[in-house]
Structure formats: structure tokens, C-alpha cells
Design a protein around this motif. Structure first.
Motif, PDB file in Angstrom:
ATOM      1  N   LEU A 152       7.928  -8.213 -10.782  1.00  0.00           N
ATOM      2  CA  LEU A 152       9.357  -7.547 -10.928  1.00  0.00           C
ATOM      3  C   LEU A 152       9.585  -6.212 -11.658  1.00  0.00           C
ATOM      4  O   LEU A 152      10.717  -5.521 -11.241  1.00  0.00           O
ATOM      5  CB  LEU A 152       9.884  -8.768 -12.019  1.00  0.00           C
ATOM      6  CG  LEU A 152      10.181 -10.093 -11.316  1.00  0.00           C
ATOM      7  CD1 LEU A 152      10.741 -10.917 -12.509  1.00  0.00           C
ATOM      8  CD2 LEU A 152      10.889 -10.185 -10.127  1.00  0.00           C
ATOM      9  N   GLY A 153       8.561  -5.744 -12.135  1.00  0.00           N
ATOM     10  CA  GLY A 153       8.430  -4.290 -12.661  1.00  0.00           C
ATOM     11  C   GLY A 153       8.548  -3.481 -11.471  1.00  0.00           C
ATOM     12  O   GLY A 153       9.162  -2.437 -11.406  1.00  0.00           O
ATOM     13  N   ILE A 154       7.851  -3.822 -10.481  1.00  0.00           N
ATOM     14  CA  ILE A 154       7.374  -2.831  -9.389  1.00  0.00           C
ATOM     15  C   ILE A 154       8.670  -2.716  -8.324  1.00  0.00           C
ATOM     16  O   ILE A 154       9.137  -1.818  -8.244  1.00  0.00           O
ATOM     17  CB  ILE A 154       6.248  -3.290  -8.371  1.00  0.00           C
ATOM     18  CG1 ILE A 154       4.869  -3.053  -9.440  1.00  0.00           C
ATOM     19  CG2 ILE A 154       6.252  -2.871  -7.237  1.00  0.00           C
ATOM     20  CD1 ILE A 154       3.780  -3.540  -8.770  1.00  0.00           C
ATOM     21  N   ALA A 155       9.217  -4.014  -8.296  1.00  0.00           N
ATOM     22  CA  ALA A 155      10.498  -4.198  -7.575  1.00  0.00           C
ATOM     23  C   ALA A 155      11.534  -3.256  -8.210  1.00  0.00           C
ATOM     24  O   ALA A 155      12.426  -2.709  -7.485  1.00  0.00           O
ATOM     25  CB  ALA A 155      10.979  -5.531  -7.299  1.00  0.00           C
ATOM     26  N   ALA A 156      11.767  -3.583  -9.656  1.00  0.00           N
ATOM     27  CA  ALA A 156      12.998  -2.716 -10.381  1.00  0.00           C
ATOM     28  C   ALA A 156      12.869  -1.382 -10.135  1.00  0.00           C
ATOM     29  O   ALA A 156      13.704  -0.711  -9.922  1.00  0.00           O
ATOM     30  CB  ALA A 156      12.885  -3.246 -11.731  1.00  0.00           C
TER      31      ALA A 156
ATOM     32  N   VAL B 132       0.443   2.594 -11.083  1.00  0.00           N
ATOM     33  CA  VAL B 132      -0.194   2.164 -12.152  1.00  0.00           C
ATOM     34  C   VAL B 132      -0.001   0.655 -12.442  1.00  0.00           C
ATOM     35  O   VAL B 132      -0.878  -0.031 -12.514  1.00  0.00           O
ATOM     36  CB  VAL B 132       0.174   2.716 -13.594  1.00  0.00           C
ATOM     37  CG1 VAL B 132      -0.413   1.987 -14.747  1.00  0.00           C
ATOM     38  CG2 VAL B 132      -0.505   4.098 -13.566  1.00  0.00           C
ATOM     39  N   LEU B 133       1.196   0.110 -12.306  1.00  0.00           N
ATOM     40  CA  LEU B 133       1.424  -1.259 -12.545  1.00  0.00           C
ATOM     41  C   LEU B 133       0.863  -2.058 -11.058  1.00  0.00           C
ATOM     42  O   LEU B 133       0.506  -3.169 -11.245  1.00  0.00           O
ATOM     43  CB  LEU B 133       3.296  -1.590 -12.191  1.00  0.00           C
ATOM     44  CG  LEU B 133       3.953  -1.198 -13.438  1.00  0.00           C
ATOM     45  CD1 LEU B 133       5.242  -1.333 -13.117  1.00  0.00           C
ATOM     46  CD2 LEU B 133       3.318  -1.900 -14.582  1.00  0.00           C
TER      47      LEU B 133
ATOM     48  N   GLY C   2       0.653  -1.312   0.167  1.00  0.00           N
ATOM     49  CA  GLY C   2       0.049  -0.040  -0.141  1.00  0.00           C
ATOM     50  C   GLY C   2       0.718   1.179  -0.008  1.00  0.00           C
ATOM     51  O   GLY C   2       0.608   2.440  -0.339  1.00  0.00           O
ATOM     52  N   PHE C   3       1.970   1.256   0.324  1.00  0.00           N
ATOM     53  CA  PHE C   3       3.034   2.321   0.401  1.00  0.00           C
ATOM     54  C   PHE C   3       3.092   2.766  -0.973  1.00  0.00           C
ATOM     55  O   PHE C   3       3.163   4.060  -1.174  1.00  0.00           O
ATOM     56  CB  PHE C   3       4.385   1.842   1.059  1.00  0.00           C
ATOM     57  CG  PHE C   3       5.438   2.880   0.603  1.00  0.00           C
ATOM     58  CD1 PHE C   3       5.633   3.981   1.444  1.00  0.00           C
ATOM     59  CD2 PHE C   3       6.495   2.371  -0.344  1.00  0.00           C
ATOM     60  CE1 PHE C   3       6.661   4.843   1.142  1.00  0.00           C
ATOM     61  CE2 PHE C   3       7.469   3.263  -0.621  1.00  0.00           C
ATOM     62  CZ  PHE C   3       7.622   4.574  -0.036  1.00  0.00           C
ATOM     63  N   TYR C   4       3.093   2.120  -2.016  1.00  0.00           N
ATOM     64  CA  TYR C   4       3.008   2.462  -3.464  1.00  0.00           C
ATOM     65  C   TYR C   4       2.043   3.175  -4.044  1.00  0.00           C
ATOM     66  O   TYR C   4       2.097   3.845  -4.912  1.00  0.00           O
ATOM     67  CB  TYR C   4       3.576   1.285  -4.393  1.00  0.00           C
ATOM     68  CG  TYR C   4       4.766   0.780  -4.139  1.00  0.00           C
ATOM     69  CD1 TYR C   4       6.120   1.767  -4.226  1.00  0.00           C
ATOM     70  CD2 TYR C   4       5.277  -0.431  -3.731  1.00  0.00           C
ATOM     71  CE1 TYR C   4       7.360   1.386  -3.815  1.00  0.00           C
ATOM     72  CE2 TYR C   4       6.440  -1.073  -3.567  1.00  0.00           C
ATOM     73  CZ  TYR C   4       7.538  -0.194  -3.521  1.00  0.00           C
ATOM     74  OH  TYR C   4       8.762  -0.517  -3.391  1.00  0.00           O
ATOM     75  N   ILE C   5       0.802   3.025  -3.226  1.00  0.00           N
ATOM     76  CA  ILE C   5      -0.322   3.782  -3.650  1.00  0.00           C
ATOM     77  C   ILE C   5      -0.416   5.207  -2.973  1.00  0.00           C
ATOM     78  O   ILE C   5      -0.688   6.213  -3.771  1.00  0.00           O
ATOM     79  CB  ILE C   5      -1.867   3.123  -3.251  1.00  0.00           C
ATOM     80  CG1 ILE C   5      -1.961   1.898  -3.745  1.00  0.00           C
ATOM     81  CG2 ILE C   5      -2.888   4.019  -3.213  1.00  0.00           C
ATOM     82  CD1 ILE C   5      -2.135   1.777  -5.086  1.00  0.00           C
TER      83      ILE C   5
ATOM     84  N   VAL D  86      -2.691  -2.591 -11.722  1.00  0.00           N
ATOM     85  CA  VAL D  86      -3.039  -3.615 -12.619  1.00  0.00           C
ATOM     86  C   VAL D  86      -2.746  -4.986 -11.871  1.00  0.00           C
ATOM     87  O   VAL D  86      -3.650  -5.865 -12.273  1.00  0.00           O
ATOM     88  CB  VAL D  86      -1.860  -3.200 -13.875  1.00  0.00           C
ATOM     89  CG1 VAL D  86      -2.016  -4.716 -14.811  1.00  0.00           C
ATOM     90  CG2 VAL D  86      -2.208  -2.086 -14.722  1.00  0.00           C
ATOM     91  N   VAL D  87      -1.797  -5.036 -11.118  1.00  0.00           N
ATOM     92  CA  VAL D  87      -1.729  -6.425 -10.165  1.00  0.00           C
ATOM     93  C   VAL D  87      -2.565  -6.537  -9.477  1.00  0.00           C
ATOM     94  O   VAL D  87      -3.196  -7.625  -9.615  1.00  0.00           O
ATOM     95  CB  VAL D  87      -0.328  -6.330  -9.508  1.00  0.00           C
ATOM     96  CG1 VAL D  87      -0.396  -7.410  -8.341  1.00  0.00           C
ATOM     97  CG2 VAL D  87       0.945  -6.538 -10.333  1.00  0.00           C
ATOM     98  N   ILE D  88      -3.201  -5.714  -8.888  1.00  0.00           N
ATOM     99  CA  ILE D  88      -4.532  -5.810  -8.043  1.00  0.00           C
ATOM    100  C   ILE D  88      -5.838  -6.333  -9.003  1.00  0.00           C
ATOM    101  O   ILE D  88      -6.558  -7.266  -8.525  1.00  0.00           O
ATOM    102  CB  ILE D  88      -5.157  -4.492  -7.389  1.00  0.00           C
ATOM    103  CG1 ILE D  88      -3.946  -4.300  -6.262  1.00  0.00           C
ATOM    104  CG2 ILE D  88      -6.302  -4.531  -6.652  1.00  0.00           C
ATOM    105  CD1 ILE D  88      -4.115  -2.960  -5.490  1.00  0.00           C
ATOM    106  N   TYR D  89      -5.883  -5.566 -10.316  1.00  0.00           N
ATOM    107  CA  TYR D  89      -7.075  -6.152 -11.074  1.00  0.00           C
ATOM    108  C   TYR D  89      -6.736  -7.591 -11.478  1.00  0.00           C
ATOM    109  O   TYR D  89      -7.712  -8.293 -11.347  1.00  0.00           O
ATOM    110  CB  TYR D  89      -6.875  -5.171 -12.381  1.00  0.00           C
ATOM    111  CG  TYR D  89      -8.076  -5.516 -13.163  1.00  0.00           C
ATOM    112  CD1 TYR D  89      -9.471  -5.343 -13.196  1.00  0.00           C
ATOM    113  CD2 TYR D  89      -7.551  -6.403 -14.418  1.00  0.00           C
ATOM    114  CE1 TYR D  89     -10.425  -5.785 -13.917  1.00  0.00           C
ATOM    115  CE2 TYR D  89      -8.400  -6.850 -15.255  1.00  0.00           C
ATOM    116  CZ  TYR D  89      -9.889  -6.418 -15.249  1.00  0.00           C
ATOM    117  OH  TYR D  89     -10.756  -6.992 -16.042  1.00  0.00           O
TER     118      TYR D  89
END
Length: 129
Positions: free
Chosen positions: A69-73, A111-112, A2-5, A115-118
Motif C-alpha cells: 500500500l505504501g508503494i501504491a500511495a 527501497v520499499l 520492475g518499473f520501480y527498480i 524490502v518487499v522482495i526480501y
């Protein structure tokens, strides 16, 4: 995660703060980002185990893994601009460019994440033939 939101919202407030406020916020966001990175690894491992137990389509599993992996990168890449914010403030320079870089990366991560949540709410299952 949730930090990324909330990260883009917190970075938007950073440009309104004064120098010491920006540096303090950037230090806090660096610590929170590191913790979020550790939890992201835990989620990737536990999610991988759960995916292996389910009847999901291979395409769905690949897409979800690549998004994680995109979120992590991007979360790791965003560490540098946040560190540069602190260094710029301590050197008495403007940190606006570094804050803007971090804002853009945080928006992409958000945004990523959405999309993961969806995709997690609407998984693609294997078709039984």
C-alpha cells in the motif's frame, strides 16, 4: 513492478536531457507509472489470495500488505511531480525541482520494493505449538 527498480535511474537521466527530452521522458514515465499501478493492484489481489492459502504469521501479512500500500500511495503521489515536469517544460520554466521530488519518491519506492522482495523470499511462518 520492475518499473520501480529502474525508475530512479531513468529520472537521473532526465536532469541531463534538454527541455523536450525531459517532457517526453516525463510523459512516458507517467504512462508507465499508470500501468505499474494497475499491475500493483493485480499483484495485491492475487498475493492476498495466496497469503490466505498459506500458513504465514499475521504480523508478516500485515507488514507486506502495508508495504504494498505504501508503494501504491507513493506511486500515485509521484504522478503530480511528473505532470508538473511536463507543464513546466511547456511553459518554458525549469522543471528541476519537480524532477528532484520525483527522484526522491522513486528512491523511497525502490527501497520499499526491495524490502518487499526480501520479505517474500524469507516469509515468516506460523509457529506450530
Amino acid at each position: 513492478m520492475g518499473f520501480y527498480i529502474v525508475l530512479p535511474i531513468m529520472l537521473a537521466g532526465a536532469s541531463k536531457a534538454d527541455g523536450t527530452g525531459q517532457a517526453g521522458l516525463a510523459k512516458g514515465l507517467l504512462s508507465a507509472n499508470r500501468i505499474a499501478q494497475y499491475f500493483l493492484v493485480v499483484q495485491l489481489l492475487t498475493g492476498g489470495y495466496l497469503m490466505a492459502q498459506g500458513e504465514y504469521a499475521v504480523v508478516w501479512m500485515i507488514i507486506v500488505t502495508l508495504l504494498f500500500l505504501g508503494i501504491a500511495a507513493l506511486g500515485g503521489i509521484m504522478t503530480k511531480p511528473l505532470k508538473l515536469v511536463v507543464q513546466s517544460i511547456e511553459a518554458g520554466q525549469s522543471a528541476t525541482a519537480h524532477i528532484n521530488k520525483a527522484k526522491i519518491m522513486s528512491m523511497i519506492i525502490m527501497v520499499l520494493f526491495v524490502v518487499v522482495i526480501y520479505l517474500m523470499v524469507n516469509p515468516i511462518y506460523k509457529v506450530e505449538v
